[in-house]
Enzyme design. Structure first.
Site, PDB file in Angstrom:
ATOM      1  N   CYS A  33       0.881  -1.172   0.000  1.00  0.00           N
ATOM      2  CA  CYS A  33       0.000   0.000   0.000  1.00  0.00           C
ATOM      3  C   CYS A  33       0.920   1.223   0.000  1.00  0.00           C
ATOM      4  CB  CYS A  33      -0.970  -0.022   1.189  1.00  0.00           C
ATOM      5  SG  CYS A  33      -0.181   0.128   2.811  1.00  0.00           S
ATOM      6  N   ARG A  34       0.480   2.322   0.531  1.00  0.00           N
ATOM      7  CA  ARG A  34       1.312   3.525   0.516  1.00  0.00           C
ATOM      8  C   ARG A  34       2.496   3.414   1.474  1.00  0.00           C
ATOM      9  NH1 ARG A  34       0.036   9.155   3.035  1.00  0.00           N
ATOM     10  NH2 ARG A  34       1.592  10.445   2.030  1.00  0.00           N
TER      11      ARG A  34
END
Length: 110
Positions: free
Chosen positions: A61-62
Site C-alpha cells: 500500500c502507501r
C-alpha cells in the site's frame, strides 16, 4: 498493525513475484509498480479469485498499514502472503520502477 505479519523490505523482494497493490484507484493511477495486481482493500473479499493460490503474494500500500492488515487476512485464509515493509513510499525511495496511468504524467506516490 496486526501482530506477527510476515514482512519483507523492498530490497528483499524477489523478482517476478505477484505484488498485490491494495491502494485506492487514485493512488494506483498516480503511480504503481509495473506488473502489480490492483485490488483495492475495500474490494478484496469479493475479488480473491484474482489472486494466485500456488505462490507467494507480496502486498503493498502507501506505507504498510493497509497492506499489513490484508497480509494477515490472506494468511488466515490460506494464502502465503508477506507485507512489503514501507509500501510504495519505500519502493519509490529505493528507485524501483514505477508507471502512471495518467498520460504524460511522471509516476508518483500519493
Amino acid at each position: 498493525m496486526p501482530p506477527n505479519v510476515p514482512a519483507v523490505t523492498v530490497a528483499e523482494l524477489p523478482d517476478g513475484v505477484t505484488m498485490l497493490d491494495v491502494r485506492e484507484d487514485d493512488e494506483w493511477t498516480a503511480g504503481h509498480a509495473p506488473n502489480a495486481v490492483h485490488i483495492p482493500m475495500s474490494e478484496l473479499a469479493g475479488r480473491l479469485g484474482e489472486l494466485p493460490t500456488d505462490g507467494s503474494v507480496y502486498v503493498v500500500c502507501r506505507s504498510g498499514g493497509r497492506s499489513a492488515r490484508v497480509t494477515a487476512y490472506l494468511n488466515a485464509n490460506g494464502w502465503d502472503a508477506a507485507n512489503v515493509d514501507g509500501g510504495m513510499r519505500a519502493w519509490h525511495a529505493a528507485g524501483r520502477p514505477m508507471v502512471s496511468e495518467l498520460p504524460g504524467a511522471e509516476p508518483e506516490v500519493i
